[in-house]
Write a protein that holds these residues in place. Sequence first.
Motif, PDB file in Angstrom:
ATOM      1  N   VAL A 199      -3.402   7.549   5.112  1.00  0.00           N
ATOM      2  CA  VAL A 199      -4.432   6.956   5.977  1.00  0.00           C
ATOM      3  C   VAL A 199      -4.244   7.451   7.407  1.00  0.00           C
ATOM      4  O   VAL A 199      -5.198   7.882   8.060  1.00  0.00           O
ATOM      5  CB  VAL A 199      -4.389   5.407   5.927  1.00  0.00           C
TER       6      VAL A 199
ATOM      7  N   CYS B 217       0.829  -1.204   0.000  1.00  0.00           N
ATOM      8  CA  CYS B 217       0.000   0.000   0.000  1.00  0.00           C
ATOM      9  C   CYS B 217       0.868   1.261   0.000  1.00  0.00           C
ATOM     10  O   CYS B 217       1.629   1.484   0.942  1.00  0.00           O
ATOM     11  CB  CYS B 217      -0.921   0.005   1.211  1.00  0.00           C
TER      12      CYS B 217
ATOM     13  N   LEU C 148     -10.721   9.481   0.903  1.00  0.00           N
ATOM     14  CA  LEU C 148     -10.773   8.903   2.251  1.00  0.00           C
ATOM     15  C   LEU C 148     -11.451   9.878   3.215  1.00  0.00           C
ATOM     16  O   LEU C 148     -12.294   9.470   4.019  1.00  0.00           O
ATOM     17  CB  LEU C 148      -9.372   8.552   2.744  1.00  0.00           C
TER      18      LEU C 148
ATOM     19  N   VAL D  65      -8.918  -0.141   2.480  1.00  0.00           N
ATOM     20  CA  VAL D  65      -7.998   0.426   1.498  1.00  0.00           C
ATOM     21  C   VAL D  65      -7.219  -0.726   0.881  1.00  0.00           C
ATOM     22  O   VAL D  65      -6.451  -1.401   1.573  1.00  0.00           O
ATOM     23  CB  VAL D  65      -7.040   1.447   2.150  1.00  0.00           C
TER      24      VAL D  65
ATOM     25  N   PHE E  37      -6.647  10.203  -3.401  1.00  0.00           N
ATOM     26  CA  PHE E  37      -6.909   9.279  -2.302  1.00  0.00           C
ATOM     27  C   PHE E  37      -7.225  10.041  -1.014  1.00  0.00           C
ATOM     28  O   PHE E  37      -8.184   9.711  -0.304  1.00  0.00           O
ATOM     29  CB  PHE E  37      -5.716   8.344  -2.068  1.00  0.00           C
TER      30      PHE E  37
END
Length: 156
Positions: free
Chosen positions: A20, A14, A142, A74, A138
């Motif tokens: 994140v 990832c 998110l 994810v 992203f």
Amino acid sequence: MQGPLTIYVDADACPVKDEVYRVAGRHGVHVVVVANAFLNVPREPWIERVVVSDRLDAADDWIAERAGPQAIVVTADVPLASRCVKAGASVLAPNGKAFTDSSIGMALATRDLMQSLREAGAVTGGPKPFSPKDRSAFLGALDRAVVRLRRHASGA
């Protein structure tokens, strides 16, 4: 009764783990980083590291068993994305693209076609290089997913 909002990261390859952590930290969301080998993760009480066996799909199975309506997953793994979408989770690829009920069938078909072409010896190239634009997309996706699930959970 639904559990708390959790972000599950299929972490072995990832490229957006730091993103994140940034979004989850801002929103106070629990993060579970799942991998087949030890990975360094920030030492924060809201980040959990899970190391599964090196059995094929062990990380995928672990995530899929826990995915549900209060989960954001994810992953770039299309079969895992399909399992999680079916379980009611919100699923994002590292480029910010959402896997949904309406898009997962085409994503699986494309993946299967490309795999068949590779097995037949066709040169198909690989995925395009990960770009700053992908990273930015992203982050936005998110953040929107967290806000949407929080609103839904509160009944707003």
